[in-house]
Structure formats: structure tokens, C-alpha cells
Design a protein around this motif. Structure first.
Motif, PDB file in Angstrom:
ATOM      1  N   GLU A  37       6.146 -99.471  18.664  1.00  0.00           N
ATOM      2  CA  GLU A  37       5.273 -99.651  17.509  1.00  0.00           C
ATOM      3  C   GLU A  37       3.882 -99.156  17.893  1.00  0.00           C
ATOM      4  O   GLU A  37       3.325 -99.595  18.899  1.00  0.00           O
ATOM      5  N   ARG A  38       3.344 -98.253  17.115  1.00  0.00           N
ATOM      6  CA  ARG A  38       2.045 -97.665  17.483  1.00  0.00           C
ATOM      7  C   ARG A  38       0.875 -98.626  17.305  1.00  0.00           C
ATOM      8  O   ARG A  38      -0.186 -98.459  17.911  1.00  0.00           O
ATOM      9  N   GLY A  39       1.043 -99.646  16.448  1.00  0.00           N
ATOM     10  CA  GLY A  39       0.015-100.666  16.281  1.00  0.00           C
ATOM     11  C   GLY A  39       0.505-101.993  16.824  1.00  0.00           C
ATOM     12  O   GLY A  39       1.080-102.067  17.903  1.00  0.00           O
ATOM     13  N   ALA A  40       0.268-103.046  16.065  1.00  0.00           N
ATOM     14  CA  ALA A  40       0.794-104.372  16.408  1.00  0.00           C
ATOM     15  C   ALA A  40       2.072-104.607  15.625  1.00  0.00           C
ATOM     16  O   ALA A  40       2.301-103.994  14.575  1.00  0.00           O
ATOM     17  N   ALA A  43       2.225-104.868  11.661  1.00  0.00           N
ATOM     18  CA  ALA A  43       0.893-104.513  11.168  1.00  0.00           C
ATOM     19  C   ALA A  43       0.917-103.477  10.055  1.00  0.00           C
ATOM     20  O   ALA A  43      -0.111-103.201   9.443  1.00  0.00           O
ATOM     21  N   GLY A  44       2.078-102.902   9.771  1.00  0.00           N
ATOM     22  CA  GLY A  44       2.160-101.905   8.705  1.00  0.00           C
ATOM     23  C   GLY A  44       2.403-102.558   7.360  1.00  0.00           C
ATOM     24  O   GLY A  44       1.717-103.506   6.972  1.00  0.00           O
ATOM     25  N   ASP A 153       4.718-112.404   8.488  1.00  0.00           N
ATOM     26  CA  ASP A 153       4.318-112.351   9.896  1.00  0.00           C
ATOM     27  C   ASP A 153       5.119-113.329  10.739  1.00  0.00           C
ATOM     28  O   ASP A 153       5.507-113.020  11.872  1.00  0.00           O
ATOM     29  N   THR A 172       4.127-102.326  21.995  1.00  0.00           N
ATOM     30  CA  THR A 172       3.148-102.031  20.959  1.00  0.00           C
ATOM     31  C   THR A 172       2.085-101.084  21.506  1.00  0.00           C
ATOM     32  O   THR A 172       1.948-100.903  22.722  1.00  0.00           O
ATOM     33  N   GLY A 173       1.338-100.472  20.607  1.00  0.00           N
ATOM     34  CA  GLY A 173       0.303 -99.526  21.007  1.00  0.00           C
ATOM     35  C   GLY A 173       0.859 -98.236  21.561  1.00  0.00           C
ATOM     36  O   GLY A 173       0.172 -97.523  22.296  1.00  0.00           O
ATOM     37  N   GLY A 175       2.709 -94.626  20.462  1.00  0.00           N
ATOM     38  CA  GLY A 175       3.090 -93.717  19.397  1.00  0.00           C
ATOM     39  C   GLY A 175       4.176 -92.749  19.838  1.00  0.00           C
ATOM     40  O   GLY A 175       4.293 -92.424  21.017  1.00  0.00           O
ATOM     41  N   SER A 192       3.344 -91.659  23.638  1.00  0.00           N
ATOM     42  CA  SER A 192       2.002 -91.639  24.218  1.00  0.00           C
ATOM     43  C   SER A 192       1.950 -92.332  25.569  1.00  0.00           C
ATOM     44  O   SER A 192       0.950 -92.232  26.283  1.00  0.00           O
ATOM     45  N   TRP A 208       5.519 -93.951   7.432  1.00  0.00           N
ATOM     46  CA  TRP A 208       5.368 -92.805   8.332  1.00  0.00           C
ATOM     47  C   TRP A 208       6.723 -92.224   8.754  1.00  0.00           C
ATOM     48  O   TRP A 208       6.816 -91.443   9.684  1.00  0.00           O
TER      49      TRP A 208
END
Length: 374
Positions: A37-40, A43-44, A153, A172-173, A175, A192, A208
């Protein structure tokens, strides 16, 4: 932070409820799962979900997916040790166009055939179920008493904890930057944080998803659609139980949120708030004195026919996808996680989702458009 695994049996892209439910169901079945997950987590689109859970749809597959979600969320606290504030306050659809009544009547008949106790009611009864509303211009209504709400959540955290307990890795974090293939075989995912060798990718990336599908070589006709929600200040005399109420065909909806209401309808931009205020003043005049406490905006993930795409790619070996839920992903998450587990294992899912295959867009009109999109 732990290092990125060098290999994974299946890489899930997306940490919303679809992704974490899939991670749990796959890990429970013994799969080696890595979720990115690119965020938390959550979080989308999940973070902005209204939390509605319903079976009051107009197609067989959506009714079945909704029923599975209701059943899972009702027992979620006992099964996962996570309180999600699930309650069955019901869904109330207000029909303002007489010409739409046959569609709702047909939907109720289909829902009833699956045991859903929805029914057509008159405006006076609709007012009894939700005393806040004005029924001016309401031709009839549909009352679905066993539909409800939960906290998105909390559901994400419950599934995530259960997935980790069964051996899944959730990162998380991170991409996704590329998907490496050898012919039609997936070989690795470039992220990433490094490269992960895998032969299976599951796209649950929400708004996305089109990019992930492009990287894999499987076009996914999913686009983001902006949605905004207004939260009012406290409303005096607010009932403890307020059904999630939807005016059709405008799709203006309201539900209780703390001491006030959450209000929304499709759209965005500079003209959106005045239009919402006009709808609210007509349908729920008690909000006029409550004021606006806060607002937020998020993205729906929509497909051309407003039905989700769920399945396995034909031209790319072992690329699974579950996206384009048009605001229904939260309530369908429990069922979709189980469906994707079965597809991964190569066995027929308990709920037949074949009509949701992305290839339906190559044969127009193969799938009915969902009428009850909120």
C-alpha cells in the motif's frame, strides 16, 4: 522497518478493505501473501466510505455479495476481536419519479427471492422510518430493514491484524513501479522499496487500478470520480436510529454521523455545495439550522456500467483484479476476499462472479447496469 521480502506467493496491490480482506482470506488458506500500500492501510476510498452495508441491489451477483458482507460484519467483533459498530438501521429509498417505480418493484422481487425482506411502502410509512425527512414529491419508497452500517477503518484494522497473525506481510508506504513479465508470465513486481519475485499479482488498487492494469498488460476500465460529503453540526431531537436514506434518482443521501448528519450526492466542483444545499433544504429541512461542521472529498472508482470488475486476466497468467466498485467496495469486501482466494486456488467461488469479468466490455450489454448506485 522490515526489509522487503525477496519473494512472495502473491502480491496484493492496495490496502483498502478489498486488499486486506483478500490478504486475510489468502493467508488463512495457506498462501504466502505480501500486500503493498503506497499510503496507510485504508487511506484511499475506504477511509472516505459512508460505511453502508446492504443487500438492496438490483442484480443477482450484487445481492449475494451484499448478503455475505452483512453476515460477516454482524459477527466481525466475535470472529476478529475488533469492534466495528455494526448496526442494522436499514436503508430507505425515496422514489420521486413515478416512471422509476417498476425498476424498484423488480428489484424488490429479486431481493425477496434471496430472502431479503425489502418492500415497497408509501410516503407516510417512509416518514415514520425517518421522521427527519420531508416526503414532498415522494411517490413511493423502498424499505430494506436488515441493511446497516459499520466503521470502515475498524474493519480494515481487524482484517489486517488477522492477516498478519496468519503470516501475511503488509507493507505501507511502498509504491508499485513496474510489473516484470516473461511473455504472459508474471515474474516480479518492482516497488519503491525493491524488487519482489512473484508469479501472482492481485490488483485491489481502487481508483488507481488502471495504472496497475497497464503495468501488467491487462487494461482495466476504471476511472476516479470525485465525491464530496458534508457533515452538519448537531441536530436537536436526532433519533438514535436513522436509516441511510437515499433520494432517487438524484442519489442524494443522508445518514447519522455523531450528533448530526452526513449529506452527499454525486458530483463535485464549485456548483456542488449550492446544489447539495438545495436538495437538503427540500428533503431534510432540519439541517438548515445545524450548519456545516466539516467536509471531505474522496474518489469513487467507477467502470462504464457502474459494476465492479472481478476476475483473472485472460492474456496475462495469474493477474487477478477486484476494482471499480463505484462506492460499494466496503460492503462487498468480505465476499470479494473469499472469491479471490478461490480464484487463486483455482476452484469455483461460492458466489459466481463470472459476469463481472473485465472482458464483458468486449461484448456490450452482457451485464446489467446496477440501478441502485449511491
Amino acid at each position: 522497518m522490515a526489509e522487503m521480502p525477496e519473494r512472495a506467493g502473491v502480491v496484493i496491490v492496495g490496502g483498502g478493505v478489498i486488499g486486506v480482506s483478500s490478504a486475510f482470506h489468502l493467508a488463512e488458506a495457506g498462501a504466502d501473501v505480501l500486500l503493498l500500500e503506497r499510503g496507510a492501510l485504508g487511506a484511499g476510498s475506504t477511509a472516505k466510505a459512508a460505511g453502508g452495508v446492504r443487500s438492496s441491489f438490483t442484480s443477482r451477483v450484487n445481492i449475494e455479495l451484499g448478503l455475505r458482507g452483512l453476515a460477516e460484519y454482524e459477527r466481525f467483533a466475535d470472529r476478529f476481536g475488533q469492534e466495528i459498530d455494526f448496526r442494522r438501521d436499514g436503508y430507505l429509498y425515496l422514489i420521486t419519479e413515478p416512471a422509476d417505480l417498476p425498476v424498484f418493484e423488480s428489484g424488490v422481487r429479486l431481493q425477496n427471492s434471496f430472502g431479503v425482506p425489502s418492500r415497497i411502502i408509501d410516503a407516510a410509512e417512509a416518514k415514520r422510518h425517518n421522521p427527519l425527512i420531508s416526503v414532498d414529491g415522494v411517490h413511493a419508497a423502498v424499505w430494506s430493514p436488515e441493511d446497516g452500517r459499520a466503521t470502515p477503518d475498524s474493519v480494515v484494522q481487524g482484517y489486517a491484524r488477522a492477516a498478519r497473525a496468519r503470516g501475511a506481510t503488509l507493507r505501507t508506504g511502498v509504491g508499485v513501479e513496474g510489473i516484470e513479465r516473461d511473455g504472459d508470465q508474471i515474474r516480479a513486481v518492482r516497488t519503491s522499496a525493491g524488487v519482489v519475485r512473484t508469479g501472482v499479482v492481485l490488483c485491489a488498487a481502487g481508483a488507481w487500478s488502471a495504472r496497475i492494469g497497464e503495468l501488467a498488460g491487462c487494461p482495466l476500465p476504471v476511472r476516479p470520480e470525485r465525491r464530496e460529503v458534508v457533515f452538519t453540526g448537531p441536530i436537536g431531537g436526532l433519533p438514535e436510529s436513522v436509516p441511510l436514506t437515499v433520494e432517487m434518482p438524484s442519489a442524494f443521501y443522508l445518514h447519522r454521523e455523531g450528533p448530526g448528519l452526513a449529506l452527499s450526492f454525486p458530483g463535485g466542483g464549485s456548483e456542488w455545495l449550492p446544489a447539495l444545499a438545495e436538495l437538503a433544504a427540500h428533503r431534510v429541512p432540519s439541517v438548515l439550522d445545524a450548519g456545516i461542521r466539516t467536509t471531505w472529498s474522496g474518489l469513487y472508482e467507477v467502470t462504464p456500467d457502474r459494476n465492479q470488475v472481478v476476475g483473472e486476466a485472460a492474456g496475462v497468467s495469474r493477474f487477478l483484479y477486484a476494482t471499480g466498485f463505484s462506492g460499494h467496495g466496503f460492503q462487498m469486501g468480505p465476499a470479494i476476499g473469499a472469491v479471490l482466494r478461490d480464484l487463486y486456488l483455482g476452484r469455483p467461488p461460492e458466489i459466481d462472479v463470472s459476469e463481472l469479468d473485465v472482458r464483458r466490455f468486449d461484448r456490450p450489454l452482457a451485464t446489467a447496469r446496477e440501478h441502485h448506485v449511491v
